[in-house]
Design a protein around this motif. Sequence first.
Motif, PDB file in Angstrom:
ATOM      1  N   UNK A 110       0.815  -1.221   0.000  1.00 29.50           N
ATOM      2  CA  UNK A 110       0.000   0.000   0.000  1.00 29.50           C
ATOM      3  C   UNK A 110       0.848   1.270   0.000  1.00 29.50           C
ATOM      4  N   UNK A 111       2.165   1.118  -0.140  1.00 26.08           N
ATOM      5  CA  UNK A 111       3.047   2.254  -0.404  1.00 26.08           C
ATOM      6  C   UNK A 111       3.744   1.943  -1.717  1.00 26.08           C
ATOM      7  N   UNK A 112       3.347   2.619  -2.789  1.00 31.80           N
ATOM      8  CA  UNK A 112       3.850   2.279  -4.113  1.00 31.80           C
ATOM      9  C   UNK A 112       3.570   3.397  -5.108  1.00 31.80           C
ATOM     10  N   UNK A 113       4.412   3.458  -6.145  1.00 36.84           N
ATOM     11  CA  UNK A 113       4.138   4.377  -7.246  1.00 36.84           C
ATOM     12  C   UNK A 113       3.232   3.705  -8.292  1.00 36.84           C
ATOM     13  N   UNK A 114       3.136   2.379  -8.217  1.00 37.57           N
ATOM     14  CA  UNK A 114       2.288   1.635  -9.158  1.00 37.57           C
ATOM     15  C   UNK A 114       0.851   1.608  -8.651  1.00 37.57           C
ATOM     16  N   UNK A 115       0.186   2.731  -8.727  1.00 40.55           N
ATOM     17  CA  UNK A 115      -1.177   2.827  -8.206  1.00 40.55           C
ATOM     18  C   UNK A 115      -2.144   1.961  -8.993  1.00 40.55           C
ATOM     19  N   UNK A 116      -1.965   1.894 -10.289  1.00 46.73           N
ATOM     20  CA  UNK A 116      -2.856   1.078 -11.122  1.00 46.73           C
ATOM     21  C   UNK A 116      -2.812  -0.381 -10.686  1.00 46.73           C
ATOM     22  N   UNK A 117      -1.597  -0.911 -10.528  1.00 54.07           N
ATOM     23  CA  UNK A 117      -1.452  -2.310 -10.127  1.00 54.07           C
ATOM     24  C   UNK A 117      -1.936  -2.568  -8.716  1.00 54.07           C
ATOM     25  N   UNK A 118      -1.600  -1.654  -7.802  1.00 52.01           N
ATOM     26  CA  UNK A 118      -1.986  -1.836  -6.400  1.00 52.01           C
ATOM     27  C   UNK A 118      -3.504  -1.809  -6.244  1.00 52.01           C
ATOM     28  N   UNK A 119      -4.157  -0.850  -6.868  1.00 53.62           N
ATOM     29  CA  UNK A 119      -5.614  -0.746  -6.733  1.00 53.62           C
ATOM     30  C   UNK A 119      -6.324  -1.909  -7.416  1.00 53.62           C
ATOM     31  N   UNK A 120      -5.753  -2.404  -8.511  1.00 56.18           N
ATOM     32  CA  UNK A 120      -6.357  -3.557  -9.184  1.00 56.18           C
ATOM     33  C   UNK A 120      -6.390  -4.758  -8.245  1.00 56.18           C
ATOM     34  N   UNK A 121      -5.290  -4.989  -7.523  1.00 55.45           N
ATOM     35  CA  UNK A 121      -5.245  -6.121  -6.588  1.00 55.45           C
ATOM     36  C   UNK A 121      -6.140  -5.882  -5.384  1.00 55.45           C
ATOM     37  N   UNK A 122      -6.153  -4.657  -4.875  1.00 50.45           N
ATOM     38  CA  UNK A 122      -6.997  -4.360  -3.723  1.00 50.45           C
ATOM     39  C   UNK A 122      -8.467  -4.534  -4.073  1.00 50.45           C
TER      40      UNK A 122
END
Length: 226
Positions: A140-152
């Motif tokens: 949940x600390x990342x520059x890859x917001x697209x990837x992180x939100x997709x998994x969340x």
Amino acid sequence: MSHGKKYLASVKKYDVAASYDVKAALDLVKSLATAKFDETVDLSVRVNLKKSQSVRDTVVLPHQFHAEKKILVFCKAEKEKEAQDAGASFVGAEDLIEKVKGGWLDFDIAVATPDMMKDVGKLGMVLGRKGLMPNPKTGTVTFDLKGALAELKKGRTEFRADKTGVVHIAVGKVSMDSEKVAENVQAVVTEIKRKRPADAKGEFIQTVSVSSTMGPGVWVAFKDEE
């Protein structure tokens, strides 16, 4: 801890000392659920840890059962569109930090880009108490917001061992098919095994049990493979 009549009656319906394969255990949990609402199925895994060791990570369950969660993203202006396009419910920087400082917590997950953490860290007393502080270990600390939100949005869930070495995590609902919940259980146990500390000795997975919100626990026969 005292239990109600329904709980005590449920305990008499099966051998509380016996262990079952995961699907049979879940079928039993479903049969023992007596609440009028759709109870959550909880998994408890006791692991063999030293005081200096920990187990913490995230897992995306194969079968989801939660309502879609509201995700807040702390980021600077150049990342706002990425966060919005990825489905964030709330996006901002200092404005959101001030809002949270004021006591607003109408979100389920907080994500931050690394360049925001110096300021977000000031919210430790507020977010930390609620288990909402962004953390690199949970993605949940990342520059890859697209990837992180997709998994969340797929339902990525954090798990961690408590002080007694037990991982507690919800894996389904009583109304779900037992096979689907069993796949969720297997996914969590696999991830816990993957996080086994390199210097852990002996049998790592000690006990596994499942239960419904209001029902008794049922032991699951899981063999720990080193």
